[in-house]
Design a protein around this motif. Structure first.
Motif, PDB file in Angstrom:
ATOM      1  N   TYR A 106     -10.363 -26.024  42.544  1.00  0.00           N
ATOM      2  CA  TYR A 106     -10.551 -27.155  43.452  1.00  0.00           C
ATOM      3  C   TYR A 106      -9.533 -28.249  43.156  1.00  0.00           C
ATOM      4  CZ  TYR A 106     -13.029 -30.529  46.344  1.00  0.00           C
ATOM      5  OH  TYR A 106     -13.353 -31.424  47.319  1.00  0.00           O
ATOM      6  N   LYS A 150     -11.229 -25.529  49.817  1.00  0.00           N
ATOM      7  CA  LYS A 150     -11.940 -26.640  49.202  1.00  0.00           C
ATOM      8  C   LYS A 150     -13.334 -26.783  49.808  1.00  0.00           C
ATOM      9  CE  LYS A 150     -10.130 -30.758  48.589  1.00  0.00           C
ATOM     10  NZ  LYS A 150      -9.289 -31.934  48.960  1.00  0.00           N
ATOM     11  N   ARG A 151     -13.391 -26.746  51.125  1.00  0.00           N
ATOM     12  CA  ARG A 151     -14.666 -26.888  51.810  1.00  0.00           C
ATOM     13  C   ARG A 151     -15.613 -25.730  51.420  1.00  0.00           C
ATOM     14  NH1 ARG A 151     -17.946 -24.054  55.752  1.00  0.00           N
ATOM     15  NH2 ARG A 151     -19.374 -25.636  56.520  1.00  0.00           N
ATOM     16  N   LEU A 206     -16.991 -26.157  47.956  1.00  0.00           N
ATOM     17  CA  LEU A 206     -18.037 -27.188  47.932  1.00  0.00           C
ATOM     18  C   LEU A 206     -19.375 -26.617  48.392  1.00  0.00           C
ATOM     19  CD1 LEU A 206     -16.223 -30.329  49.398  1.00  0.00           C
ATOM     20  CD2 LEU A 206     -17.045 -30.029  47.069  1.00  0.00           C
ATOM     21  N   GLU A 258     -20.679 -24.046  45.743  1.00  0.00           N
ATOM     22  CA  GLU A 258     -20.956 -24.582  44.406  1.00  0.00           C
ATOM     23  C   GLU A 258     -21.821 -25.835  44.479  1.00  0.00           C
ATOM     24  OE1 GLU A 258     -19.270 -23.548  41.157  1.00  0.00           O
ATOM     25  OE2 GLU A 258     -19.354 -21.725  42.350  1.00  0.00           O
ATOM     26  N   GLN A 259     -22.498 -26.062  45.603  1.00  0.00           N
ATOM     27  CA  GLN A 259     -23.194 -27.347  45.785  1.00  0.00           C
ATOM     28  C   GLN A 259     -24.309 -27.571  44.772  1.00  0.00           C
ATOM     29  OE1 GLN A 259     -25.825 -27.523  49.351  1.00  0.00           O
ATOM     30  NE2 GLN A 259     -24.689 -25.728  49.978  1.00  0.00           N
ATOM     31  N   ASN A 260     -24.827 -26.516  44.161  1.00  0.00           N
ATOM     32  CA  ASN A 260     -25.885 -26.705  43.170  1.00  0.00           C
ATOM     33  C   ASN A 260     -25.348 -26.832  41.750  1.00  0.00           C
ATOM     34  OD1 ASN A 260     -27.992 -26.631  45.055  1.00  0.00           O
ATOM     35  ND2 ASN A 260     -27.869 -24.406  45.133  1.00  0.00           N
ATOM     36  N   SER A 261     -24.030 -26.790  41.604  1.00  0.00           N
ATOM     37  CA  SER A 261     -23.478 -26.875  40.252  1.00  0.00           C
ATOM     38  C   SER A 261     -23.249 -28.334  39.859  1.00  0.00           C
ATOM     39  CB  SER A 261     -22.178 -26.095  40.167  1.00  0.00           C
ATOM     40  OG  SER A 261     -21.206 -26.769  40.919  1.00  0.00           O
ATOM     41  N   VAL A 306     -19.778 -30.240  40.957  1.00  0.00           N
ATOM     42  CA  VAL A 306     -19.687 -30.747  42.342  1.00  0.00           C
ATOM     43  C   VAL A 306     -20.511 -32.022  42.467  1.00  0.00           C
ATOM     44  CG1 VAL A 306     -20.245 -30.286  44.751  1.00  0.00           C
ATOM     45  CG2 VAL A 306     -19.224 -28.492  43.364  1.00  0.00           C
ATOM     46  N   LYS A 307     -21.720 -31.975  41.894  1.00  0.00           N
ATOM     47  CA  LYS A 307     -22.603 -33.131  41.970  1.00  0.00           C
ATOM     48  C   LYS A 307     -21.953 -34.346  41.296  1.00  0.00           C
ATOM     49  CE  LYS A 307     -27.428 -34.318  41.550  1.00  0.00           C
ATOM     50  NZ  LYS A 307     -28.766 -33.905  41.152  1.00  0.00           N
ATOM     51  N   MET A 365     -18.772 -34.875  40.761  1.00  0.00           N
ATOM     52  CA  MET A 365     -17.586 -35.304  41.495  1.00  0.00           C
ATOM     53  C   MET A 365     -17.977 -36.111  42.744  1.00  0.00           C
ATOM     54  SD  MET A 365     -14.613 -32.949  43.148  1.00  0.00           S
ATOM     55  CE  MET A 365     -15.715 -32.347  44.422  1.00  0.00           C
ATOM     56  N   VAL A 366     -18.971 -35.600  43.490  1.00  0.00           N
ATOM     57  CA  VAL A 366     -19.358 -36.244  44.749  1.00  0.00           C
ATOM     58  C   VAL A 366     -20.039 -37.585  44.498  1.00  0.00           C
ATOM     59  CG1 VAL A 366     -20.866 -36.030  46.769  1.00  0.00           C
ATOM     60  CG2 VAL A 366     -19.520 -34.072  46.016  1.00  0.00           C
ATOM     61  N   LYS A 379     -17.832 -40.834  43.233  1.00  0.00           N
ATOM     62  CA  LYS A 379     -16.928 -41.559  44.134  1.00  0.00           C
ATOM     63  C   LYS A 379     -17.638 -42.688  44.865  1.00  0.00           C
ATOM     64  CE  LYS A 379     -13.696 -37.842  45.037  1.00  0.00           C
ATOM     65  NZ  LYS A 379     -13.439 -36.742  45.966  1.00  0.00           N
ATOM     66  N   VAL A 415     -13.751 -30.545  55.333  1.00  0.00           N
ATOM     67  CA  VAL A 415     -13.928 -30.997  53.946  1.00  0.00           C
ATOM     68  C   VAL A 415     -14.682 -32.330  53.908  1.00  0.00           C
ATOM     69  CG1 VAL A 415     -12.754 -31.734  51.838  1.00  0.00           C
ATOM     70  CG2 VAL A 415     -11.875 -29.787  53.111  1.00  0.00           C
ATOM     71  N   LEU A 425     -23.035 -33.529  51.293  1.00  0.00           N
ATOM     72  CA  LEU A 425     -23.469 -33.409  49.904  1.00  0.00           C
ATOM     73  C   LEU A 425     -23.857 -34.771  49.327  1.00  0.00           C
ATOM     74  CD1 LEU A 425     -20.949 -30.792  48.479  1.00  0.00           C
ATOM     75  CD2 LEU A 425     -23.359 -30.459  49.018  1.00  0.00           C
ATOM     76  N   ARG A 484     -27.229 -35.498  50.480  1.00  0.00           N
ATOM     77  CA  ARG A 484     -28.210 -34.632  49.827  1.00  0.00           C
ATOM     78  C   ARG A 484     -28.526 -35.116  48.421  1.00  0.00           C
ATOM     79  NH1 ARG A 484     -27.643 -28.501  47.577  1.00  0.00           N
ATOM     80  NH2 ARG A 484     -28.873 -29.263  45.824  1.00  0.00           N
ATOM     81  N   TYR A 485     -27.474 -35.439  47.659  1.00  0.00           N
ATOM     82  CA  TYR A 485     -27.694 -35.850  46.265  1.00  0.00           C
ATOM     83  C   TYR A 485     -28.407 -37.202  46.184  1.00  0.00           C
ATOM     84  CZ  TYR A 485     -24.309 -32.132  45.201  1.00  0.00           C
ATOM     85  OH  TYR A 485     -23.662 -30.939  45.114  1.00  0.00           O
TER      86      TYR A 485
END
Lengths: 245, 59
Positions: free
Chosen positions: A15, A225-226, A229, A232-235, A238-239, A241-242, A245, B38, B45, B48-49
């Motif tokens: 990524y 990339k998309r 994401l 791997e959204q449950n890893s 990713v959490k 990183m998201v 920001k 993207v 996400l 969601r989080y």
């Protein structure tokens, strides 16, 4: 070599690598495509048979070549995903399909526009044209099959098999002009005894082809990339990183 | 060569310019849709989080 391969197949590493490569591919593609369009549409001399109509070559040949290249790339990624059970490879294959479909459509459309003034028809059920149309259906079939299966792992396997079976069509497209008596002209770039085009016509064409490859690199990595994401959204990475920001 | 001659493309203007225009359009649409995919996924996400953090639930 294996540590490199292992590192590359790690989603967070891939990524970050994608994110740093995308601008390079993107700007290189833009520079090559713009300068080659100038070279092909303005600087190159008119063809002695087709006049200025031959200039469609600068968009048709790169898109036709890229449509086959993307398919081979997609099928190779799908095969790697099947053999080594590498999920990232499946993500790459998924990312290729919509780009491949749009570029195949472009090759068919620009070919059709070129065919009208030169052959007097928009379309003929000729070997080259028909096999390229089948290529479009393979891309669309791949995407359709995936959207019909909810489970990602099953979708990966089923669509990989479809992609691999479809590989038989690639040499058919490529050699159709040699195997059958086709309306479509033969290869312009490679002929026995050197290139068939003088340098001022050939250079923009090569530039355009490399530019299209870079374009594919940039757009494919963006789509990967998309895909990473989503997968791997449950890893944790990713959490982290998201949310950071 | 004048600019009008360039636009005229030796009488092939309709064919040459439509194929060039279509090509530019397909390339740009590819870039826009990929980038939007993207950013939409990142936004989804993020939602969601935050939602999970607020409700204390984690799936």
């Amino acid at each position: 070599m294996w540590t490199w391969f292992h590192k590359l197949s790690s989603p967070p590493h891939f990524y970050r690598l994608s994110a740093s490569l995308i601008p390079w591919f993107g700007w290189l593609a833009a520079a090559l495509i713009i300068s080659s369009l100038y070279g092909g549409l303005v600087l190159a001399p008119a063809d002695y048979q087709q006049g200025d109509g031959f200039r469609i070559i600068y968009v048709h040949v790169p898109s036709a070549m890229l449509s086959l290249f993307i398919y081979m790339f997609m099928a190779t990624a799908a095969a790697i995903g099947m053999i080594w059970r590498m999920k990232l490879a499946h993500a790459v294959a998924v990312a290729c399909a919509p780009i491949g479909a749009s570029i195949t459509f472009l090759a068919l459309a620009t070919g059709s526009i070129w065919g009208k003034p030169m052959w007097g028809t928009w379309w003929a059920w000729d070997a080259r044209l028909t096999s390229e149309l089948i290529l479009l259906f393979l891309y669309l079939g791949y995407m359709g099959l995936r959207s019909a299966i909810d489970d990602t792992n099953r979708a990966d396997r089923a669509s990989a098999i479809l992609a691999l079976v479809g590989v038989v069509n690639v040499p058919i497209v490529h050699y159709s002009v040699t195997w059958w008596n086709s309306l479509h002209q033969g290869s312009t770039l490679m002929k026995k005894g050197g290139p068939a085009l003088p340098p001022d016509m050939a250079l923009p064409l090569f530039g355009m082809i490399i530019g299209f490859m870079c374009f594919f690199g940039a757009v494919a990595l963006t789509r990967v990339k998309r895909e990473v994401l989503v997968r791997e959204q449950n890893s944790k990475w990713v959490k982290d990183m998201v949310t950071s920001k | 060569m004048t600019f009008m001659e360039f636009l005229n493309m030796g009488g092939y203007a309709a064919y040459v310019w439509s194929s060039v225009g279509l090509t530019v359009a397909v390339l740009i649409i590819n870039v826009i849709t990929a980038r939007r995919a993207v950013s939409q996924e990142l936004a989804r996400l993020r939602g969601r989080y935050t939602n999970e953090a607020n409700t204390g639930a984690s799936q």
